[in-house]
Design an enzyme around this catalytic site. Structure first.
Site, PDB file in Angstrom:
ATOM      1  CD  GLU A   1       2.560 -12.076  -0.337  1.00 29.95           C
ATOM      2  OE1 GLU A   1       2.936 -11.219   0.331  1.00 29.95           O
ATOM      3  OE2 GLU A   1       1.570 -12.638  -0.635  1.00 29.95           O
TER       4      GLU A   1
ATOM      5  CG  ASP B   1      -2.254  -4.773   3.031  1.00 30.98           C
ATOM      6  OD1 ASP B   1      -1.909  -5.944   3.161  1.00 30.98           O
ATOM      7  OD2 ASP B   1      -2.246  -3.870   2.078  1.00 30.98           O
ATOM      8  CB  SER B   2      -4.137 -10.210   4.540  1.00 30.32           C
ATOM      9  OG  SER B   2      -3.426 -10.270   5.906  1.00 30.32           O
TER      10      SER B   2
ATOM     11  CE  LYS C   1       3.848  -6.567   5.823  1.00 26.22           C
ATOM     12  NZ  LYS C   1       3.239  -6.533   4.609  1.00 26.22           N
TER      13      LYS C   1
ATOM     14  CG  ASP D   1       0.653  -4.443   5.844  1.00 27.29           C
ATOM     15  OD1 ASP D   1       1.641  -4.590   6.168  1.00 27.29           O
ATOM     16  OD2 ASP D   1       0.155  -5.398   5.323  1.00 27.29           O
TER      17      ASP D   1
ATOM     18  CD  GLU E   1       2.408  -4.983  -0.552  1.00 30.02           C
ATOM     19  OE1 GLU E   1       2.079  -4.666  -1.751  1.00 30.02           O
ATOM     20  OE2 GLU E   1       1.253  -5.578   0.167  1.00 30.02           O
TER      21      GLU E   1
HETATM   22  O1  KIV Z   1      -1.163  -8.466   4.811  1.00 28.70           O
HETATM   23  C1  KIV Z   1      -0.551  -9.446   5.026  1.00 28.70           C
HETATM   24  O2  KIV Z   1      -1.078 -10.351   5.683  1.00 28.70           O
HETATM   25  C2  KIV Z   1       0.930  -9.600   4.601  1.00 28.70           C
HETATM   26  C3  KIV Z   1       1.294 -10.870   4.649  1.00 28.70           C
HETATM   27  C4  KIV Z   1       0.992 -11.789   3.647  1.00 28.70           C
HETATM   28  C5  KIV Z   1       2.741 -10.860   4.864  1.00 28.70           C
HETATM   29  O3  KIV Z   1       1.392  -8.682   4.152  1.00 28.70           O
END
Ligand code: KIV
Length: 255
Positions: A181, A45-46, A112, A84, A114
């Protein structure tokens, strides 16, 4: 190989061979990274910041994630494609499973999310349905507003104990790996030694985890306006784009 087979293979890499993971948000980048032999592609989600121009990941929606996951999945990579679950897409176990299924329908092979102990039930709901889950502990970007910024984690014995408790809860719920992280190096190393699944570090120093993940735009230098201090760029795509665009514009202006 299927997603469950690929994630099971990555689990067995702990202590054997470090895992190389990169983010990917589109089809050509996914193909190029896969051709280089990367093990895991994270549709992170970056993308909210480095692709969509938002200030942080709290603006990312499930619709954004489905769109980019589908693009990456079209590259049909050998690397495991992990997507994510964005903020508020996994507030309950039922919602977590329903949205994980949508990401899988879009082409993700694993998801994934969090957080630690408080997410264990949601992880279990997803893994019980046969969808592999990667955990994410330490600094949690989806909590940046509550925490008032991006802060290093694992600095005190209490924080380190909470990280270990979270990791054990995630493992019990069936994760195949955990992203760590911005965890201070000593804590990242001792957590890695204490648990049975691979840790994949970002901002945790070198060699303290079972693998590394990097945001692809930091690696290739295509988002020059903000580069985290721990990033180790291997390219300067921004300069190549600026140079090509300038040459093109000058050529067109002078014809
Ligand atoms: O969203 C993302 O790119 C991440 C990485 C920083 C691990 O979760």
């Amino acid at each position: 190989m299927t997603g469950p087979e690929k994630s099971a293979a990555l689990l067995t890499r702990k202590g054997v061979k470090p895992i190389a993971a990169l983010t990917a948000y589109d089809y050509p980048t996914a193909r190029l990274l896969d051709e280089s032999g990367v093990d895991l592609l994270l549709v992170g989600d970056s993308l909210g910041m480095v692709v969509l121009g938002f200030p942080d990941t709290t603006h990312v929606t499930l619709a954004h994630m489905l769109h980019h996951t589908a693009a990456v999945a079209r590259a049909k990579t050998k690397a495991l494609v992990v997507a994510d679950l964005p903020i508020h897409s996994y507030d309950t176990p039922e919602q977590a499973l329903a949205n994980a299924r949508l990401l899988v329908e879009a082409g993700a092979e694993a998801v994934k999310l969090e957080g630690g102990t408080r997410q264990a039930e949601k992880v279990r709901a997803i893994t019980s349905a046969g969808i592999p889950v990667c955990g994410h502990l330490g600094m949690l970007p989806q909590r940046v507003l509550e925490e008032g910024g991006y802060h290093k984690k694992g600095k005190t014995p209490e924080q380190s104990a909470a990280l270990l408790e979270g990791a054990l809860a995630l493992i019990e719920a069936g994760v195949f790996a955990i992203v760590l992280e911005s965890v201070v190096p000593l804590t990242a190393a001792s957590l890695t030694a204490a648990i049975s699944v691979p840790t994949i570090g970002i901002g945790c120093g070198n060699g303290n985890c079972d693998g590394e993940v990097a945001v692809v735009t930091d690696l290739i230098g295509s988002y020059p306006w903000f580069v985290p201090p721990f990033a180790r760029p291997e390219g300067d795509v921004a300069s190549i784009v600026r140079h090509a665009s300038l040459a093109y514009t000058q050529r067109v202006h002078s014809t």
